[in-house]
Structure formats: structure tokens, C-alpha cells
Enzyme design. Structure first.
Site, PDB file in Angstrom:
ATOM      1  N   ARG A 148       4.305  -4.635   9.374  1.00 31.64           N
ATOM      2  CA  ARG A 148       4.954  -3.920   8.272  1.00 31.64           C
ATOM      3  C   ARG A 148       6.408  -4.384   8.190  1.00 31.64           C
ATOM      4  O   ARG A 148       7.186  -4.154   9.109  1.00 31.64           O
ATOM      5  CB  ARG A 148       4.861  -2.414   8.532  1.00 31.64           C
ATOM      6  CG  ARG A 148       3.411  -1.993   8.734  1.00 31.64           C
ATOM      7  CD  ARG A 148       3.240  -0.556   9.163  1.00 31.64           C
ATOM      8  NE  ARG A 148       1.802  -0.277   9.343  1.00 31.64           N
ATOM      9  CZ  ARG A 148       1.256   0.924   9.369  1.00 31.64           C
ATOM     10  NH1 ARG A 148       2.024   1.994   9.251  1.00 31.64           N
ATOM     11  NH2 ARG A 148      -0.040   1.066   9.523  1.00 31.64           N
ATOM     12  N   HIS A 154       3.672  -5.644   3.631  1.00 32.41           N
ATOM     13  CA  HIS A 154       3.228  -6.301   4.861  1.00 32.41           C
ATOM     14  C   HIS A 154       3.599  -7.776   4.941  1.00 32.41           C
ATOM     15  O   HIS A 154       3.845  -8.436   3.927  1.00 32.41           O
ATOM     16  CB  HIS A 154       1.705  -6.170   4.983  1.00 32.41           C
ATOM     17  CG  HIS A 154       1.258  -4.776   5.270  1.00 32.41           C
ATOM     18  ND1 HIS A 154       0.971  -4.339   6.537  1.00 32.41           N
ATOM     19  CD2 HIS A 154       1.060  -3.723   4.445  1.00 32.41           C
ATOM     20  CE1 HIS A 154       0.602  -3.053   6.476  1.00 32.41           C
ATOM     21  NE2 HIS A 154       0.655  -2.657   5.218  1.00 32.41           N
ATOM     22  N   HIS A 186      -9.290   3.130  -0.973  1.00 33.89           N
ATOM     23  CA  HIS A 186      -8.264   4.095  -0.594  1.00 33.89           C
ATOM     24  C   HIS A 186      -7.371   4.329  -1.813  1.00 33.89           C
ATOM     25  O   HIS A 186      -7.061   3.381  -2.553  1.00 33.89           O
ATOM     26  CB  HIS A 186      -7.378   3.528   0.528  1.00 33.89           C
ATOM     27  CG  HIS A 186      -8.107   3.263   1.814  1.00 33.89           C
ATOM     28  ND1 HIS A 186      -7.764   2.221   2.644  1.00 33.89           N
ATOM     29  CD2 HIS A 186      -9.137   3.915   2.400  1.00 33.89           C
ATOM     30  CE1 HIS A 186      -8.552   2.258   3.720  1.00 33.89           C
ATOM     31  NE2 HIS A 186      -9.399   3.266   3.590  1.00 33.89           N
ATOM     32  N   HIS A 200      -3.517   3.917   5.622  1.00 37.57           N
ATOM     33  CA  HIS A 200      -3.491   3.963   4.157  1.00 37.57           C
ATOM     34  C   HIS A 200      -3.750   5.375   3.652  1.00 37.57           C
ATOM     35  O   HIS A 200      -4.559   6.101   4.236  1.00 37.57           O
ATOM     36  CB  HIS A 200      -4.562   3.024   3.586  1.00 37.57           C
ATOM     37  CG  HIS A 200      -4.255   1.578   3.826  1.00 37.57           C
ATOM     38  ND1 HIS A 200      -5.018   0.560   3.328  1.00 37.57           N
ATOM     39  CD2 HIS A 200      -3.225   0.997   4.503  1.00 37.57           C
ATOM     40  CE1 HIS A 200      -4.486  -0.598   3.689  1.00 37.57           C
ATOM     41  NE2 HIS A 200      -3.405  -0.356   4.412  1.00 37.57           N
ATOM     42  N   HIS A 202     -11.525   0.721   2.648  1.00 35.58           N
ATOM     43  CA  HIS A 202     -10.415  -0.097   2.164  1.00 35.58           C
ATOM     44  C   HIS A 202     -10.927  -1.125   1.155  1.00 35.58           C
ATOM     45  O   HIS A 202     -11.986  -1.712   1.336  1.00 35.58           O
ATOM     46  CB  HIS A 202      -9.718  -0.816   3.315  1.00 35.58           C
ATOM     47  CG  HIS A 202      -8.640  -1.732   2.839  1.00 35.58           C
ATOM     48  ND1 HIS A 202      -7.480  -1.254   2.292  1.00 35.58           N
ATOM     49  CD2 HIS A 202      -8.570  -3.083   2.756  1.00 35.58           C
ATOM     50  CE1 HIS A 202      -6.726  -2.278   1.918  1.00 35.58           C
ATOM     51  NE2 HIS A 202      -7.372  -3.404   2.184  1.00 35.58           N
ATOM     52  N   HIS A 227       0.962   4.500   2.140  1.00 34.41           N
ATOM     53  CA  HIS A 227       0.469   4.980   3.431  1.00 34.41           C
ATOM     54  C   HIS A 227       0.580   6.503   3.494  1.00 34.41           C
ATOM     55  O   HIS A 227       1.273   7.128   2.685  1.00 34.41           O
ATOM     56  CB  HIS A 227       1.245   4.318   4.565  1.00 34.41           C
ATOM     57  CG  HIS A 227       0.821   2.893   4.829  1.00 34.41           C
ATOM     58  ND1 HIS A 227       0.360   2.457   6.042  1.00 34.41           N
ATOM     59  CD2 HIS A 227       0.766   1.817   3.994  1.00 34.41           C
ATOM     60  CE1 HIS A 227       0.052   1.157   5.960  1.00 34.41           C
ATOM     61  NE2 HIS A 227       0.289   0.747   4.736  1.00 34.41           N
ATOM     62  N   ASP A 257      -4.516   1.807  -1.978  1.00 35.44           N
ATOM     63  CA  ASP A 257      -4.756   0.359  -2.039  1.00 35.44           C
ATOM     64  C   ASP A 257      -4.192  -0.237  -3.328  1.00 35.44           C
ATOM     65  O   ASP A 257      -4.831  -0.234  -4.375  1.00 35.44           O
ATOM     66  CB  ASP A 257      -6.260   0.066  -1.953  1.00 35.44           C
ATOM     67  CG  ASP A 257      -6.827   0.377  -0.577  1.00 35.44           C
ATOM     68  OD1 ASP A 257      -6.046   0.516   0.375  1.00 35.44           O
ATOM     69  OD2 ASP A 257      -8.067   0.487  -0.476  1.00 35.44           O
ATOM     70  N   HIS A 294       0.817  -1.220   0.000  1.00 38.21           N
ATOM     71  CA  HIS A 294       0.000   0.000   0.000  1.00 38.21           C
ATOM     72  C   HIS A 294       0.846   1.264   0.000  1.00 38.21           C
ATOM     73  O   HIS A 294       1.980   1.253   0.464  1.00 38.21           O
ATOM     74  CB  HIS A 294      -0.865   0.078   1.281  1.00 38.21           C
ATOM     75  CG  HIS A 294      -1.512  -1.193   1.683  1.00 38.21           C
ATOM     76  ND1 HIS A 294      -1.183  -1.842   2.842  1.00 38.21           N
ATOM     77  CD2 HIS A 294      -2.453  -1.934   1.061  1.00 38.21           C
ATOM     78  CE1 HIS A 294      -1.919  -2.955   2.932  1.00 38.21           C
ATOM     79  NE2 HIS A 294      -2.684  -3.036   1.870  1.00 38.21           N
TER      80      HIS A 294
HETATM   81 CU    CU Z   1      -0.080  -1.092   4.262  1.00 40.22          CU
HETATM   82 ZN    ZN Z   2      -6.654   0.615   2.243  1.00 39.90          ZN
END
Ligand code: CU
Ligand code: ZN
Length: 171
Positions: A160, A143, A103, A86, A94, A70, A106, A68
Site C-alpha cells: 500500500r 497499491h 467487493h 477491501h 474480489h 478499504h 473494488d 480500492h
Molecule cells: Cu487495496
Molecule cells: Zn476487492
């Protein structure tokens, strides 16, 4: 920048409404504490969006890993929680990169091979280089677990393992 843009720059003062048009942005992914995840993510404008090209190493083999943008380009915390949630400039749920409501950050999952390396290459039609939606200076996080593309607010993707800051690429 093309020649015309350079000439323009030399002869005029840009006002604050002018956003620079970058040819490419890049994030270098560094491991968080206890991780060996590393990689490079490139963002390149395409006619219908931004092409995202990522190569990440050091993950578990044959598995999916949430990936993602962030909110913060801040990877200072050992667990990268400093990157925030995010990137979501329009207060959306999400979801996954192909969903209409998602998002901005995403980007789905990275799927790894038997060596724990994975690649992503797709054109994203939500993210942008300019204005309110700009991804410049935001963070990219990889992740430990799979993003299920539906659990709120972050797809249940777990810890993470890698974090990088989106900057202007030299090309
Ligand atoms: Cu993430
Ligand atoms: Zn998201």
C-alpha cells in the site's frame, strides 16, 4: 444541501432513520512510509451511481496500480495495513468495478503516464453514500502493483503506497 433540505433541518428533529445526503465526498491520499504517492479522490452522486474522479501522483510510470476502498478509514499504520481489507459489506468475491459480483470497494486500477501520474473517472453503480453500504469514513488505498481483478481476496496488488480517509467535502 438544497434550500428545502436546509429549511427541513431547521424545523424538524431528524430521527436516526434519516441519513444526510452529501453532495460530494473526498479522500486526500497521503504517502505511506517510504512512498511519495499523493492525490485526491472525489465521489459525486450521479443519477445512475457515484462518479469517482481521482488524480494520483508519485507512482511508477506507465504502469497499473490497484485502487480500492478499504474497510477502515484508518491510515495510522506506516504501511496502511490499519485500513483493513477491501470494503465488502455483502461478502462478495474480489473482482473489478465492471463485474456484477464484486467487493463494493473494488475500483480497479489507476494507469499512470510517463510521469507516474494517473487519473480515474467513471461512474460506479455499487458504492453508496448512505446506510449499510456507505463509503463515508472508509479508506482509499493505492497499491504498488496491478490488481488482476480476480485473485482472492485482494487482486494481488501488493504493498500500500498511499492511503486516505473518505470525508465530507466542502463544495
Ligand atoms: Cu487495496
Ligand atoms: Zn476487492
Amino acid at each position: 444541501m438544497g434550500l428545502a433540505a436546509c429549511a427541513d433541518h431547521e424545523t424538524q428533529n431528524h430521527n436516526s432513520a434519516d441519513f444526510p445526503e452529501f453532495e460530494e465526498l473526498v479522500a486526500v491520499i497521503h504517502p505511506t512510509e517510504g512512498s511519495e504517492v499523493n492525490g485526491v479522490v472525489r465521489f459525486i452522486p450521479y443519477p445512475d451511481g457515484i462518479r469517482v474522479i481521482a488524480e494520483v501522483h508519485g507512482l511508477d510510470p506507465n504502469s497499473a496500480h490497484g485502487f480500492h476502498i478499504h474497510e477502515f478509514g484508518d491510515c495510522t499504520a506506516p504501511d496502511a495495513l490499519s485500513a483493513g481489507g477491501h470494503f465488502d459489506p455483502h461478502d462478495k468475491p474480489h473482482a473489478g468495478p465492471d463485474d456484477e459480483e464484486r467487493h463494493a470497494g473494488d475500483m480497479g486500477n489507476i494507469i499512470t503516464d510517463e510521469n507516474g501520474s494517473g487519473e480515474v473517472d467513471y461512474v460506479d453503480n455499487v458504492i453508496s453514500f448512505t446506510g449499510f453500504d456507505s463509503i463515508l469514513g472508509r479508506g482509499v488505498v493505492v497499491h504498488e502493483g496491478e490488481d488482476d481483478l480476480e485473485s482472492q481476496p485482494v487482486g494481488d496488488a501488493g504493498a500500500r503506497l498511499g492511503c486516505g480517509v473518505i470525508g465530507v467535502a466542502q463544495i
